[in-house]
Design a protein around this motif. Structure first.
Motif, PDB file in Angstrom:
ATOM      1  N   ASP A 174      -9.082  62.034   3.613  1.00  0.00           N
ATOM      2  CA  ASP A 174      -7.768  61.739   3.039  1.00  0.00           C
ATOM      3  C   ASP A 174      -7.900  60.569   2.078  1.00  0.00           C
ATOM      4  O   ASP A 174      -8.648  59.623   2.343  1.00  0.00           O
ATOM      5  N   ASN A 175      -7.173  60.606   0.974  1.00  0.00           N
ATOM      6  CA  ASN A 175      -7.186  59.493   0.016  1.00  0.00           C
ATOM      7  C   ASN A 175      -6.155  58.421   0.331  1.00  0.00           C
ATOM      8  O   ASN A 175      -6.229  57.316  -0.195  1.00  0.00           O
ATOM      9  N   SER A 176      -5.191  58.752   1.177  1.00  0.00           N
ATOM     10  CA  SER A 176      -4.133  57.800   1.516  1.00  0.00           C
ATOM     11  C   SER A 176      -4.512  57.072   2.805  1.00  0.00           C
ATOM     12  O   SER A 176      -4.332  57.592   3.912  1.00  0.00           O
ATOM     13  N   ILE A 177      -5.051  55.858   2.654  1.00  0.00           N
ATOM     14  CA  ILE A 177      -5.566  55.090   3.793  1.00  0.00           C
ATOM     15  C   ILE A 177      -4.664  53.884   4.040  1.00  0.00           C
ATOM     16  O   ILE A 177      -4.393  53.106   3.125  1.00  0.00           O
ATOM     17  N   ILE A 178      -4.216  53.720   5.263  1.00  0.00           N
ATOM     18  CA  ILE A 178      -3.258  52.649   5.556  1.00  0.00           C
ATOM     19  C   ILE A 178      -3.765  51.640   6.584  1.00  0.00           C
ATOM     20  O   ILE A 178      -3.092  50.639   6.851  1.00  0.00           O
ATOM     21  N   SER A 179      -4.947  51.858   7.161  1.00  0.00           N
ATOM     22  CA  SER A 179      -5.496  50.853   8.071  1.00  0.00           C
ATOM     23  C   SER A 179      -7.018  50.925   8.083  1.00  0.00           C
ATOM     24  O   SER A 179      -7.600  51.986   7.872  1.00  0.00           O
ATOM     25  N   LEU A 180      -7.632  49.753   8.321  1.00  0.00           N
ATOM     26  CA  LEU A 180      -9.091  49.629   8.400  1.00  0.00           C
ATOM     27  C   LEU A 180      -9.448  48.647   9.501  1.00  0.00           C
ATOM     28  O   LEU A 180      -8.732  47.669   9.724  1.00  0.00           O
ATOM     29  N   MET A 181     -10.591  48.885  10.149  1.00  0.00           N
ATOM     30  CA  MET A 181     -11.085  47.948  11.145  1.00  0.00           C
ATOM     31  C   MET A 181     -12.591  48.112  11.288  1.00  0.00           C
ATOM     32  O   MET A 181     -13.105  49.225  11.192  1.00  0.00           O
ATOM     33  N   VAL A 182     -13.303  47.006  11.513  1.00  0.00           N
ATOM     34  CA  VAL A 182     -14.726  47.040  11.815  1.00  0.00           C
ATOM     35  C   VAL A 182     -14.906  46.598  13.267  1.00  0.00           C
ATOM     36  O   VAL A 182     -14.439  45.529  13.656  1.00  0.00           O
ATOM     37  N   ASP A 183     -15.586  47.418  14.078  1.00  0.00           N
ATOM     38  CA  ASP A 183     -15.752  47.070  15.490  1.00  0.00           C
ATOM     39  C   ASP A 183     -17.039  46.259  15.716  1.00  0.00           C
ATOM     40  O   ASP A 183     -17.763  45.931  14.769  1.00  0.00           O
ATOM     41  N   LYS A 184     -17.321  45.934  16.981  1.00  0.00           N
ATOM     42  CA  LYS A 184     -18.455  45.075  17.327  1.00  0.00           C
ATOM     43  C   LYS A 184     -19.805  45.728  17.027  1.00  0.00           C
ATOM     44  O   LYS A 184     -20.816  45.036  16.892  1.00  0.00           O
TER      45      LYS A 184
END
Length: 207
Positions: free
Chosen positions: A150-160
């Motif tokens: 998907d091109n519509s991205i609303i959240s990001l996170m990098v885990d441990k």
């Protein structure tokens, strides 16, 4: 960051906030149109700019994502900054609608956009205020054309474990490892979670 374009710095000793508008910071050009100089540039005021996230890089610079004005990178000591916006060239961010910025464990900066996927700027060993051209020349853009669902991205996170987790507007949640990351292996290493495979209650992942 606020919806009115202000950054607020909290002083725990005085229990007070110091506020300033990003429009009042002296800025330097960062791929604005065809201008690649280091001459001081006063940009148009961001009185209605919404700040969507703030992330600190390995050099102590603040990366500020905005709703429609791209990315502002601020040196909190000198209060000088660089603005990164989308332009017609290949070496620019893919959108001015930035929903999130995160730093991975290698020091690289990842950004999410509302309309054109995600991007990565390799700043693990480069200070953006010293060599911004080197960073922009190595920008990696990932969208539906090269493996992103998907091109519509609303959240990001990098885990441990240094995996990047990507929340989309319509296609659910997906993740891939950032260690030894290569776009050509994106399909093989990406994990997908959605309501279609009964792993999520909704395909809109906001956080």
């Amino acid at each position: 960051g606020t919806a009115s374009g202000f950054i607020n710095k909290y002083n725990e000793y005085t229990d007070e906030f110091l506020s300033f508008n990003i429009s009042e910071i002296e800025r330097y050009s960062g791929h604005i149109a065809d201008d690649r100089s280091d001459l001081p540039l006063i940009l148009s005021r961001f009185s209605n700019t919404t700040i969507t996230s703030i992330c600190e890089d390995s050099f102590g610079n603040l990366w500020i994502s905005t709703w429609k004005q791209g990315v502002v990178i601020l040196n909190p000591v000198t209060q000088k900054g660089i603005r990164l916006i989308k332009n017609k060239g290949n070496y620019s961010i893919p959108s001015n609608q930035i929903t999130k910025l995160v730093k991975d464990q290698n020091g690289n900066m990842w950004g999410a956009t509302l309309d054109n996927g995600i991007f990565m700027l390799p700043i693990d060993y480069i200070n953006v205020f010293e060599k911004k051209e080197d960073i922009l020349n190595q920008i990696i853009k990932i969208n539906t054309k090269n493996g992103l669902p998907d091109n519509s991205i609303i959240s990001l996170m990098v885990d441990k474990k240094n995996n990047l987790w990507i929340g989309s507007f319509t296609k659910g949640l997906f993740s891939f490892p950032l260690n030894d990351f290569e776009i050509k292996n994106l399909y093989k290493k990406t994990h997908y979670f959605s309501s279609d495979n009964k792993k999520l209650s909704s395909n809109t992942v906001t956080s």
